[in-house]
Design a protein around this motif. Sequence first.
Motif, PDB file in Angstrom:
ATOM      1  N   LEU A   1       0.843  -1.199   0.000  1.00  0.00           N
ATOM      2  CA  LEU A   1       0.000   0.000   0.000  1.00  0.00           C
ATOM      3  C   LEU A   1       0.878   1.248   0.000  1.00  0.00           C
ATOM      4  N   LEU A   2       1.940   1.185   0.798  1.00  0.00           N
ATOM      5  CA  LEU A   2       2.860   2.312   0.879  1.00  0.00           C
ATOM      6  C   LEU A   2       3.473   2.577  -0.487  1.00  0.00           C
ATOM      7  N   LEU A   3       3.845   1.474  -1.174  1.00  0.00           N
ATOM      8  CA  LEU A   3       4.453   1.608  -2.493  1.00  0.00           C
ATOM      9  C   LEU A   3       3.501   2.279  -3.470  1.00  0.00           C
ATOM     10  N   THR A   4       2.224   1.859  -3.438  1.00  0.00           N
ATOM     11  CA  THR A   4       1.265   2.442  -4.373  1.00  0.00           C
ATOM     12  C   THR A   4       1.117   3.927  -4.098  1.00  0.00           C
ATOM     13  N   ASN A   5       1.264   4.303  -2.817  1.00  0.00           N
ATOM     14  CA  ASN A   5       1.087   5.694  -2.447  1.00  0.00           C
ATOM     15  C   ASN A   5       2.335   6.502  -2.760  1.00  0.00           C
ATOM     16  N   LEU A   6       3.476   5.832  -2.506  1.00  0.00           N
ATOM     17  CA  LEU A   6       4.775   6.500  -2.635  1.00  0.00           C
ATOM     18  C   LEU A   6       4.975   7.102  -4.003  1.00  0.00           C
ATOM     19  N   ASN A   7       4.477   6.392  -5.002  1.00  0.00           N
ATOM     20  CA  ASN A   7       4.878   6.753  -6.350  1.00  0.00           C
ATOM     21  C   ASN A   7       3.853   7.619  -7.065  1.00  0.00           C
ATOM     22  N   LYS A   8       3.075   8.364  -6.296  1.00  0.00           N
ATOM     23  CA  LYS A   8       2.135   9.307  -6.919  1.00  0.00           C
ATOM     24  C   LYS A   8       2.863  10.215  -7.902  1.00  0.00           C
ATOM     25  N   GLY A   9       4.036  10.651  -7.515  1.00  0.00           N
ATOM     26  CA  GLY A   9       4.800  11.555  -8.365  1.00  0.00           C
ATOM     27  C   GLY A   9       5.176  10.897  -9.664  1.00  0.00           C
ATOM     28  N   PHE A  10       5.529   9.638  -9.580  1.00  0.00           N
ATOM     29  CA  PHE A  10       5.907   8.841 -10.740  1.00  0.00           C
ATOM     30  C   PHE A  10       4.738   8.723 -11.700  1.00  0.00           C
ATOM     31  N   ALA A  11       3.499   8.625 -11.104  1.00  0.00           N
ATOM     32  CA  ALA A  11       2.323   8.305 -11.900  1.00  0.00           C
ATOM     33  C   ALA A  11       1.927   9.418 -12.846  1.00  0.00           C
ATOM     34  N   GLY A  12       2.466  10.625 -12.644  1.00  0.00           N
ATOM     35  CA  GLY A  12       2.108  11.736 -13.509  1.00  0.00           C
ATOM     36  C   GLY A  12       2.292  11.400 -14.971  1.00  0.00           C
ATOM     37  N   GLY A  13       3.301  10.589 -15.259  1.00  0.00           N
ATOM     38  CA  GLY A  13       3.503  10.049 -16.600  1.00  0.00           C
ATOM     39  C   GLY A  13       3.671  11.119 -17.647  1.00  0.00           C
ATOM     40  N   GLY A  14       2.626  11.374 -18.391  1.00  0.00           N
ATOM     41  CA  GLY A  14       2.705  12.279 -19.524  1.00  0.00           C
ATOM     42  C   GLY A  14       2.778  13.733 -19.091  1.00  0.00           C
ATOM     43  N   GLU A  15       2.023  14.553 -19.735  1.00  0.00           N
ATOM     44  CA  GLU A  15       2.111  15.987 -19.491  1.00  0.00           C
ATOM     45  C   GLU A  15       1.001  16.390 -18.524  1.00  0.00           C
ATOM     46  N   GLY A  16       1.360  17.014 -17.456  1.00  0.00           N
ATOM     47  CA  GLY A  16       0.379  17.579 -16.545  1.00  0.00           C
ATOM     48  C   GLY A  16      -0.432  16.534 -15.820  1.00  0.00           C
ATOM     49  N   HIS A  17      -1.519  16.978 -15.217  1.00  0.00           N
ATOM     50  CA  HIS A  17      -2.295  16.111 -14.345  1.00  0.00           C
ATOM     51  C   HIS A  17      -3.508  15.563 -15.089  1.00  0.00           C
ATOM     52  N   GLY A  18      -4.088  14.534 -14.518  1.00  0.00           N
ATOM     53  CA  GLY A  18      -5.364  14.023 -14.991  1.00  0.00           C
ATOM     54  C   GLY A  18      -5.292  13.339 -16.339  1.00  0.00           C
ATOM     55  N   GLN A  19      -4.074  13.001 -16.807  1.00  0.00           N
ATOM     56  CA  GLN A  19      -4.004  12.282 -18.072  1.00  0.00           C
ATOM     57  C   GLN A  19      -3.619  10.833 -17.822  1.00  0.00           C
ATOM     58  N   ALA A  20      -3.808   9.996 -18.831  1.00  0.00           N
ATOM     59  CA  ALA A  20      -3.498   8.583 -18.671  1.00  0.00           C
ATOM     60  C   ALA A  20      -1.995   8.398 -18.486  1.00  0.00           C
ATOM     61  N   PHE A  21      -1.637   7.326 -17.806  1.00  0.00           N
ATOM     62  CA  PHE A  21      -0.234   7.020 -17.557  1.00  0.00           C
ATOM     63  C   PHE A  21       0.458   6.649 -18.853  1.00  0.00           C
ATOM     64  N   ASP A  22       1.608   7.250 -19.101  1.00  0.00           N
ATOM     65  CA  ASP A  22       2.338   7.005 -20.340  1.00  0.00           C
ATOM     66  C   ASP A  22       3.646   6.297 -19.996  1.00  0.00           C
ATOM     67  N   PRO A  23       3.669   4.941 -20.089  1.00  0.00           N
ATOM     68  CA  PRO A  23       4.841   4.206 -19.610  1.00  0.00           C
ATOM     69  C   PRO A  23       6.121   4.559 -20.369  1.00  0.00           C
ATOM     70  N   ALA A  24       6.018   4.705 -21.710  1.00  0.00           N
ATOM     71  CA  ALA A  24       7.231   4.970 -22.482  1.00  0.00           C
ATOM     72  C   ALA A  24       7.827   6.325 -22.115  1.00  0.00           C
ATOM     73  N   GLY A  25       6.971   7.343 -22.031  1.00  0.00           N
ATOM     74  CA  GLY A  25       7.452   8.684 -21.702  1.00  0.00           C
ATOM     75  C   GLY A  25       8.078   8.726 -20.318  1.00  0.00           C
ATOM     76  N   THR A  26       7.432   8.030 -19.357  1.00  0.00           N
ATOM     77  CA  THR A  26       7.960   8.007 -18.001  1.00  0.00           C
ATOM     78  C   THR A  26       9.326   7.334 -17.969  1.00  0.00           C
ATOM     79  N   ALA A  27       9.454   6.215 -18.691  1.00  0.00           N
ATOM     80  CA  ALA A  27      10.730   5.499 -18.687  1.00  0.00           C
ATOM     81  C   ALA A  27      11.824   6.373 -19.276  1.00  0.00           C
ATOM     82  N   ILE A  28      11.505   7.059 -20.389  1.00  0.00           N
ATOM     83  CA  ILE A  28      12.523   7.904 -21.029  1.00  0.00           C
ATOM     84  C   ILE A  28      12.922   9.034 -20.091  1.00  0.00           C
TER      85      ILE A  28
END
Lengths: 410, 68
Positions: free
Chosen positions: A11-38
């Motif tokens: 649970l902590l892990l899922t919470n910890l990575n809120k910042g990571f989850a931003g993914g693409g550009e800005g808030h409220g958008q779908a998670f973009d795995p490729a962009g995040t990895a790059i």
Amino acid sequence: MKYHILIAFFLLLTNLNKGFAGGGEGHGQAFDPAGTAIHHISDGNVYTILDGIGVTLPLPVIVYVPEKGWDMFSSGHFHPGHHEDGHHAYNGFVLHHGSIYRVTDPTFPAEGSVEVQGFEHELENNGGKDKDVYYVNFNGTKYRLDARSTLDGGVLGGGITSFYDFSITKNVVSMILVSLFLLWLFISAANAYKKNPNKAPKGIQNVIEPMVLFIRDEVAVPFIGKKYPIFLPFLLSVFFFILGLNLWGQIPFLGSVNVTGSLSVTMVLAVLVFIIVNVNGNKHYWGHIFWMPGVPGPIKILLAFVEVMGLFIKPLTLMLRLAGNISAGHIAILSFIGLIFIFGKSGESLGGSVVGSVVSVPLTMFMMAIEVIVAFVQAFVFTILTASFIGAATEEHHHDHEHEHGHGHA
Amino acid sequence: MTGTLAALGAGLAVIGAGLGIGMVGGKAMEAIARQPEASGDIRSGMIIMAAFIEGAALIAILLSILMA
């Protein structure tokens, strides 16, 4: 009880990575795995540790703008926040995804600090190639961002633009830290040998000695032969520098800096190898490149062409191999962590995040165990190939009647 | 479309490199089983050969990244 701790940890892990989850550009958008990895494997002008909680360390920014001259300030002026995006612009520069960009538009304030309202991203079709273009929102207007100039002149997607970046980035900071650590390690080991000669090694010596002996006896002596003492310091430096940086990038929550996976770092290492090999090449080496003995004339010309190409392909593969392997490892780990956000819809679905964590944590740990092996293997491969290139260039040929000696490797 | 083709190219390059490195590794294991006292030499030869094959595959992958 054990399981409760485990579930709490997930649970902590899922919470910890809120910042990571931003993914693409800005808030409220779908998670973009490729962009995040790059984003996570690229270099940056801020150093984020404990990703997610978002402890962001500012680094010095040193830029050169041809019209304005040199400028130097701390990247803390950008007030980096969520996903390493700066909330402020400073002296006409903004921070987006950890990298600095310049706004060249004359209506944008070129001096001092102003607040900006987020970034946008568009795909621009430029001569059949899709190019990423970024914009910053300021006072309701979209301003186009200029990326830093790159030396490749556009081959790898960059180009010559309006400013040059000489900043101390997080890769540079990692290299300085690892070099200082190695310096401390080797100087204290050397002092221990000086103080207690002819005694059994202890402490740090026990870590260093087997590796140094391994490089000397398994790499330098068999490949270079009796000239090995000249080249051993270089081989050892390269081995421990690469190994140190590979392992530094594997430490979780410390930034996971991808230094040896960056093409510019491995390019410098490969250029050093190229210079050392060719400066020390003897006349047999050059003879085998330009005028291969023992083959008919027309083939000699053909072989000279191939061998000259091989001269450059050797360091090129050295550069690509290290960068490719280390980057691939980082991307694999990031993709497995990204499963949490794909299953959990970027934090919307808690159940999905828990399932994602249960899948992703063992996979990530497995991948990290493999990456520790890869860190050693790639440092070793770089060193052994360097030694074999040096060996091929400095080998003394005893000219018998039949030409039986080995030819250059391509 | 070019992205898909580039991904296919990278995949093809990996098939070739996988076959090559598999062959090098398999033959090296056979050689070590036949002559365990030469295992050190065989192992370093194996790593160098695998690295050359990997180099060719990496050039192919770099090309497919650049073309994408």
